[in-house]
Design a protein around this motif. Structure first.
Motif, mmCIF file in Angstrom:
data_model
loop_
_atom_site.group_PDB
_atom_site.id
_atom_site.type_symbol
_atom_site.label_atom_id
_atom_site.label_comp_id
_atom_site.label_asym_id
_atom_site.label_seq_id
_atom_site.Cartn_x
_atom_site.Cartn_y
_atom_site.Cartn_z
ATOM 1 N N ASN A 1 51.673 129.651 23.556
ATOM 2 C CA ASN A 1 52.723 130.304 24.327
ATOM 3 C C ASN A 1 53.021 131.689 23.775
ATOM 4 O OD1 ASN A 1 56.123 130.473 24.620
ATOM 5 N ND2 ASN A 1 54.926 130.090 26.482
ATOM 6 N N TYR A 2 52.981 131.820 22.427
ATOM 7 C CA TYR A 2 53.210 133.131 21.797
ATOM 8 C C TYR A 2 52.131 134.120 22.249
ATOM 9 C CZ TYR A 2 54.249 136.581 18.156
ATOM 10 O OH TYR A 2 54.582 137.735 17.494
ATOM 11 N N CYS A 3 50.882 133.659 22.221
ATOM 12 C CA CYS A 3 49.779 134.544 22.631
ATOM 13 C C CYS A 3 49.907 134.938 24.098
ATOM 14 C CB CYS A 3 48.440 133.854 22.382
ATOM 15 S SG CYS A 3 48.038 133.647 20.634
ATOM 16 N N GLU A 4 50.291 133.974 24.905
ATOM 17 C CA GLU A 4 50.489 134.245 26.333
ATOM 18 C C GLU A 4 51.548 135.319 26.538
ATOM 19 O OE1 GLU A 4 52.167 131.818 30.211
ATOM 20 O OE2 GLU A 4 51.159 130.672 28.636
ATOM 21 N N ARG A 5 52.611 135.248 25.759
ATOM 22 C CA ARG A 5 53.717 136.204 25.901
ATOM 23 C C ARG A 5 53.401 137.572 25.312
ATOM 24 N NH1 ARG A 5 59.313 133.253 23.979
ATOM 25 N NH2 ARG A 5 59.038 131.235 25.012
ATOM 26 N N TYR A 6 52.761 137.560 24.148
ATOM 27 C CA TYR A 6 52.720 138.788 23.348
ATOM 28 C C TYR A 6 51.331 139.385 23.107
ATOM 29 C CZ TYR A 6 57.463 137.165 22.296
ATOM 30 O OH TYR A 6 58.757 136.732 22.399
ATOM 31 N N ARG A 7 50.259 138.733 23.585
ATOM 32 C CA ARG A 7 48.923 139.243 23.240
ATOM 33 C C ARG A 7 48.707 140.682 23.703
ATOM 34 N NH1 ARG A 7 46.836 135.248 26.977
ATOM 35 N NH2 ARG A 7 46.219 133.966 25.204
ATOM 36 N N GLU A 8 49.167 140.998 24.896
ATOM 37 C CA GLU A 8 48.956 142.363 25.406
ATOM 38 C C GLU A 8 49.724 143.378 24.575
ATOM 39 O OE1 GLU A 8 46.710 143.250 27.548
ATOM 40 O OE2 GLU A 8 46.162 141.130 27.722
ATOM 41 N N GLY A 9 50.976 143.039 24.246
ATOM 42 C CA GLY A 9 51.787 143.940 23.425
ATOM 43 C C GLY A 9 51.204 144.124 22.037
ATOM 44 N N MET A 10 50.727 143.035 21.445
ATOM 45 C CA MET A 10 50.118 143.123 20.106
ATOM 46 C C MET A 10 48.871 143.996 20.136
ATOM 47 S SD MET A 10 50.440 139.441 18.166
ATOM 48 C CE MET A 10 49.655 138.460 19.433
ATOM 49 N N ARG A 11 48.032 143.778 21.118
ATOM 50 C CA ARG A 11 46.792 144.562 21.217
ATOM 51 C C ARG A 11 47.101 146.041 21.459
ATOM 52 N NH1 ARG A 11 41.965 142.403 22.007
ATOM 53 N NH2 ARG A 11 41.393 144.007 23.530
ATOM 54 N N HIS A 12 48.125 146.305 22.260
ATOM 55 C CA HIS A 12 48.510 147.694 22.526
ATOM 56 C C HIS A 12 48.940 148.399 21.233
ATOM 57 C CE1 HIS A 12 50.288 151.203 24.445
ATOM 58 N NE2 HIS A 12 51.405 150.971 23.765
ATOM 59 N N VAL A 13 49.799 147.718 20.447
ATOM 60 C CA VAL A 13 50.270 148.299 19.186
ATOM 61 C C VAL A 13 49.117 148.442 18.194
ATOM 62 C CG1 VAL A 13 51.755 147.937 17.173
ATOM 63 C CG2 VAL A 13 52.643 147.484 19.466
ATOM 64 N N LEU A 14 48.300 147.403 18.076
ATOM 65 C CA LEU A 14 47.199 147.429 17.105
ATOM 66 C C LEU A 14 46.197 148.539 17.414
ATOM 67 C CD1 LEU A 14 46.682 143.590 16.669
ATOM 68 C CD2 LEU A 14 47.334 145.189 14.868
ATOM 69 N N ASN A 15 46.035 148.855 18.662
ATOM 70 C CA ASN A 15 45.105 149.925 19.040
ATOM 71 C C ASN A 15 45.625 151.314 18.672
ATOM 72 O OD1 ASN A 15 42.821 148.604 20.117
ATOM 73 N ND2 ASN A 15 43.935 148.120 21.998
ATOM 74 N N THR A 16 46.923 151.393 18.285
ATOM 75 C CA THR A 16 47.476 152.686 17.848
ATOM 76 C C THR A 16 47.375 152.862 16.334
ATOM 77 O OG1 THR A 16 49.753 151.875 17.516
ATOM 78 C CG2 THR A 16 49.139 152.566 19.753
ATOM 79 N N PHE A 17 46.904 151.837 15.622
ATOM 80 C CA PHE A 17 46.751 151.947 14.165
ATOM 81 C C PHE A 17 45.675 152.994 13.847
ATOM 82 C CE2 PHE A 17 48.478 147.767 12.216
ATOM 83 C CZ PHE A 17 49.578 147.803 13.050
ATOM 84 N N GLY A 18 45.914 153.765 12.815
ATOM 85 C CA GLY A 18 44.965 154.799 12.427
ATOM 86 C C GLY A 18 43.877 154.293 11.506
ATOM 87 N N PRO A 19 43.057 155.214 10.998
ATOM 88 C CA PRO A 19 41.974 154.847 10.085
ATOM 89 C C PRO A 19 42.509 154.430 8.713
ATOM 90 C CG PRO A 19 42.143 157.235 10.265
ATOM 91 C CD PRO A 19 43.092 156.653 11.277
ATOM 92 N N VAL A 20 41.645 153.882 7.891
ATOM 93 C CA VAL A 20 42.028 153.477 6.535
ATOM 94 C C VAL A 20 42.454 154.727 5.750
ATOM 95 C CG1 VAL A 20 41.213 152.486 4.354
ATOM 96 C CG2 VAL A 20 40.456 151.518 6.542
#
Length: 316
Positions: free
Chosen positions: A247-266
């Motif tokens: 249920n968590y993934c259903e609710r938040y997967r898109e939001g998590m992926r959106h935020v994670l894609n804004t992470f910069g390089p190491v």
């Protein structure tokens, strides 16, 4: 058969902590180092710590400080140190060649039953143990600093480690009151440091990009995520923050992926950002031995109090 005697190779901070943990569990401990003065100093340090812990009511185990101290002996002869031991915990500095040399020496003098364990925090078992005659008895038991106050131990096998070595090590760690976790295979950074470095990496980026100050960044962890994670992990957090993980993934997967894609390089962990973070931390806690030691002591007292609280809550 559970070991009644262990050998600790190296009497630095980690070696001393392991000696205290095993003594608290009622095991005889032989503490080895190459210099007698280093050992004498280590034993005095252990004595002081145990007395302070006993006075504050934080001493581990059922034995008194004196009884625990009586279980610890020191030795400058490697062969004599490991004689009679069924578990050997190596705690030398984080240097591959030095550790390989130690294990090469141990390989020549141990029997086919003793467990050879390393405290390494980042060296892979395949780099440490490959080629040893007793490789099936070799394993990494990575503690968290300081091991006396933080019970987690990561158990990491070499590809050729016998499953019984893993099971015996796991059982021993449970017996002495630690919280062991078994890794199914080796991986760079093991588990704890991979999670820690992921947090540090994003913390560095957030400060570097001016999103938040270094002090407030630490507050997000200490008064936010850290309070939760002291009792439950990130996966159980997901489970409880919705009607289960799915249920968590259903609710938040898109939001998590959106935020994670804004992470910069190491990050490089150098330059202006390093100076900025160092200045902020140094203003809060000056880089002076006396001040740092006092803060570490306060940290250890907090960790001890937290450990007691967790133990009490589990038993209630």
């Amino acid at each position: 058969m559970e070991p009644s005697q262990v050998a600790i190779i190296g009497s630095g901070l980690i070696g001393r902590s392991w000696a205290m943990v095993f003594a608290a569990g009622g095991f005889k401990v032989k503490l080895y180092d190459i210099a007698q003065q280093q050992l004498t100093s280590a034993l005095e340090n252990i004595r002081k710590q145990m007395k302070e812990l006993e006075e504050s009511g934080f001493l581990k185990g059922t034995l008194s400080a004196e009884q625990q101290l009586a279980l610890i002996s020191i030795c400058t002869d490697l062969k004599a140190a490991v004689e009679g031991a069924t578990f050997i915990q190596e705690c030398t500095p984080e240097n591959l060649e030095l550790k390989k040399k130690i294990f090469g020496q141990l390989d020549l003098i141990v029997d086919d039953k003793v467990i050879l364990s390393s405290s390494t925090s980042c060296l892979l078992p395949s780099k440490l143990f490959t080629g040893l005659k007793h490789v099936k008895q070799c394993i990494v038991s990575h503690p968290v600093n300081p091991p006396y106050f933080v019970p987690l131990v990561e158990i990491v096998p070499h590809p050729e480690t016998d499953p019984s070595t893993t099971e015996r090590t796991y059982a021993l760690m449970k017996k002495i009151g630690q919280s062991p976790v078994k890794l199914n295979r080796e991986i760079e950074g093991f588990v704890l440091n991979r999670l820690q470095y992921a947090v540090i990496s994003e913390a560095w980026r957030l400060v570097g990009e001016g999103v938040v100050s270094p002090t407030d960044l630490d507050l997000v962890m200490s008064d936010g995520l850290g309070m939760r994670y002291a009792f439950i992990g990130p996966l159980e957090t997901m489970h409880l923050n919705a009607e289960g993980v799915s249920n968590y993934c259903e609710r938040y997967r898109e939001g998590m992926r959106h935020v994670l894609n804004t992470f910069g390089p190491v990050p490089e962990f150098s330059g202006e950002i390093e100076q900025k973070i160092n200045q902020a931390m140094s203003e809060k806690i000056p880089v002076v031995p006396k001040v740092l030691d006092a803060r570490r002591k306060w940290r250890d007292e907090c960790l001890t109090g937290l450990a007691k609280l967790k133990k009490k809550m589990k038993s209630d």
